[in-house]
Design a protein around this motif. Structure first.
Motif, PDB file in Angstrom:
ATOM      1  N   TYR A  47       0.750  -1.125  -0.061  1.00  0.00           N
ATOM      2  CA  TYR A  47      -0.051   0.029  -0.033  1.00  0.00           C
ATOM      3  C   TYR A  47       0.794   1.329   0.021  1.00  0.00           C
ATOM      4  O   TYR A  47       0.927   2.097  -0.962  1.00  0.00           O
ATOM      5  N   ILE A  90       5.970  -7.806  -3.972  1.00  0.00           N
ATOM      6  CA  ILE A  90       4.851  -8.234  -4.791  1.00  0.00           C
ATOM      7  C   ILE A  90       4.863  -9.741  -5.132  1.00  0.00           C
ATOM      8  O   ILE A  90       3.937 -10.269  -4.941  1.00  0.00           O
ATOM      9  N   HIS A  93       3.765 -11.687  -1.718  1.00  0.00           N
ATOM     10  CA  HIS A  93       2.279 -11.405  -1.488  1.00  0.00           C
ATOM     11  C   HIS A  93       1.636 -12.154  -2.683  1.00  0.00           C
ATOM     12  O   HIS A  93       0.548 -12.832  -2.372  1.00  0.00           O
ATOM     13  N   GLY A  97      -0.930 -15.243  -2.251  1.00  0.00           N
ATOM     14  CA  GLY A  97      -2.043 -15.401  -3.095  1.00  0.00           C
ATOM     15  C   GLY A  97      -2.432 -16.720  -3.483  1.00  0.00           C
ATOM     16  O   GLY A  97      -3.451 -17.661  -3.377  1.00  0.00           O
TER      17      GLY A  97
ATOM     18  N   MET B  31     -11.265 -10.563  -2.359  1.00  0.00           N
ATOM     19  CA  MET B  31      -9.804 -10.425  -2.456  1.00  0.00           C
ATOM     20  C   MET B  31      -9.393 -11.399  -3.359  1.00  0.00           C
ATOM     21  O   MET B  31      -8.471 -11.177  -4.109  1.00  0.00           O
ATOM     22  N   SER B  35      -7.426 -10.756  -7.001  1.00  0.00           N
ATOM     23  CA  SER B  35      -6.031 -11.433  -6.878  1.00  0.00           C
ATOM     24  C   SER B  35      -5.846 -12.196  -8.258  1.00  0.00           C
ATOM     25  O   SER B  35      -4.679 -12.165  -8.766  1.00  0.00           O
ATOM     26  N   LEU B  38      -4.819  -9.699 -10.495  1.00  0.00           N
ATOM     27  CA  LEU B  38      -3.417  -9.143  -9.818  1.00  0.00           C
ATOM     28  C   LEU B  38      -2.552 -10.027 -10.417  1.00  0.00           C
ATOM     29  O   LEU B  38      -1.223  -9.646 -10.391  1.00  0.00           O
ATOM     30  N   ALA B  39      -2.478 -11.240 -10.201  1.00  0.00           N
ATOM     31  CA  ALA B  39      -1.213 -12.050 -10.289  1.00  0.00           C
ATOM     32  C   ALA B  39      -0.654 -11.913 -11.819  1.00  0.00           C
ATOM     33  O   ALA B  39       0.757 -11.965 -11.562  1.00  0.00           O
ATOM     34  N   HIS B  83      -8.147  -3.588  -4.402  1.00  0.00           N
ATOM     35  CA  HIS B  83      -7.930  -4.850  -3.610  1.00  0.00           C
ATOM     36  C   HIS B  83      -7.339  -4.265  -2.036  1.00  0.00           C
ATOM     37  O   HIS B  83      -7.655  -4.846  -1.164  1.00  0.00           O
ATOM     38  N   GLY B  87      -8.395  -4.950   1.619  1.00  0.00           N
ATOM     39  CA  GLY B  87      -7.349  -5.578   2.427  1.00  0.00           C
ATOM     40  C   GLY B  87      -6.975  -4.606   3.714  1.00  0.00           C
ATOM     41  O   GLY B  87      -6.990  -5.149   4.776  1.00  0.00           O
ATOM     42  N   GLU B  90      -9.938  -4.525   6.524  1.00  0.00           N
ATOM     43  CA  GLU B  90      -9.565  -5.742   7.202  1.00  0.00           C
ATOM     44  C   GLU B  90      -8.825  -5.371   8.173  1.00  0.00           C
ATOM     45  O   GLU B  90      -8.986  -5.810   9.427  1.00  0.00           O
TER      46      GLU B  90
END
Ligand code: HEM
Lengths: 140, 131
Positions: A47, A90, A93, A97, B31, B35, B38-39, B83, B87, B90
């Motif tokens: 972030y 990145i 993380h 995921g 999320m 994702s 985003l991957a 995203h 996050g 939370e």
């Protein structure tokens, strides 16, 4: 709440002296727990990283005083180190995921499998980062 | 099926699972869905980011100012910040318990995430704009 003896330090004069039932302290540090924490830290870190990269892009896009203020994020050694760490965050993380993706499908949930996935996140994140920067320096 | 019981716990109201924002599974699904986008975008973003280090301003423009890198980075930034906003919400709900402070933190997060996504997009459009 209840009137019988509670271990609440605010309502019970002896509360602070009473032993707490152990929770975190009885855990052997487990890879899965570490990687769960690391996922949150890299998420929050990214972030901030996105804000920093935004400043760099504003510097490059606007030029002049903006580049003078923020260009170091891309051109200096410190900036380079920051970007290096951001690319690692990145990857780390992202692999976290992927781990969630597999666990969501019930895969690798046995003791060996989940520990292996957690270690894979750690090793994979560092490995992919190093490989990317080597490939980039060879390509560029 | 329910089991009748005469046990009284001495507690009232909703339990610990209800003190958050009541949107646990929605949040998890959100999320996960973001994702998936985003991957692949993240892998490309890493590649472009690793490519701008040590360059001059003109060098950075040449590296990421072309349409594909610029649009990829814009997509990564915008979806990434949507995203990240969820996050961070939370994280705030987990750690900030004072109601007034929690409210402020949640609100700050909404605007910070929007500002980053907007400025990120604008900056990359400036980088990609012909000059
Ligand atoms: C690169 C691809 C990415 C993937 C595959 C990914 C995946 C995920 C997933 C699956 C979660 C949920 C974890 C859980 O349920 O406990 C999550 C959480 C989170 N992500 Fe990402 N993410 C990515 C990129 C990003 C980026 C770029 C940011 C920041 C700008 C970010 C910030 C966060 C934050 C703040 C959380 C909350 C962490 C927590 O609750 O502990 N993510 N991510």
């Amino acid at each position: 709440m209840d009137s019988s003896g509670s271990a609440n330090a605010d309502s019970d004069p002896h509360g602070a002296q009473r032993p707490l039932s152990p929770h975190l302290s009885v855990y052997r540090p487990m890879m899965t727990m570490m990687m769960s924490i690391a996922h949150r830290i890299t998420g929050a870190g990214l972030y901030v990283a996105m804000a920093l990269l935004t400043l760099l892009f504003i510097g490059v896009g606007m030029g002049g005083a903006f580049y003078a203020a923020f260009g170091w994020l891309g051109s200096s050694a410190i900036g380079g180190l920051l970007v290096f760490l951001i690319t690692w965050a990145i990857y780390h993380h992202l692999l976290g995921g992927v781990r969630h993706f597999l666990w969501d499908r019930g895969l690798y949930m046995d003791p060996k499998g989940r520990e292996a996935l957690a270690i894979g996140t750690l090793v994979g994140g560092v490995g992919l980062t190093v490989l990317t920067w080597i490939a980039k320096s060879l390509a560029g | 099926m329910s089991t009748p019981t005469h046990f009284k716990s001495g507690r009232e109201g909703r339990g610990a699972a209800f003190v958050a924002d009541h949107h646990g599974s929605e949040h998890a699904r959100f999320m996960r869905l973001t994702s998936y986008a985003l991957a692949p975008l993240g892998i490309l973003a890493v590649w472009y980011l690793a490519g701008v280090v040590g360059l001059s301003a003109d060098g950075v423009r040449a590296a990421i100012g072309r349409p594909f890198p610029a649009l990829t980075l814009i997509a990564f930034g915008v979806i990434g910040m949507i995203h990240a906003r969820e996050g961070m919400n939370e994280i705030i709900l987990d750690y900030v318990h004072d109601p007034a402070l929690k409210d402020k933190a949640l609100r700050a997060n909404q605007w910070a995430a929007r500002a980053i996504a907007a400025l990120w997009t604008l900056a990359l459009m400036l980088i990609a704009a012909p000059r």
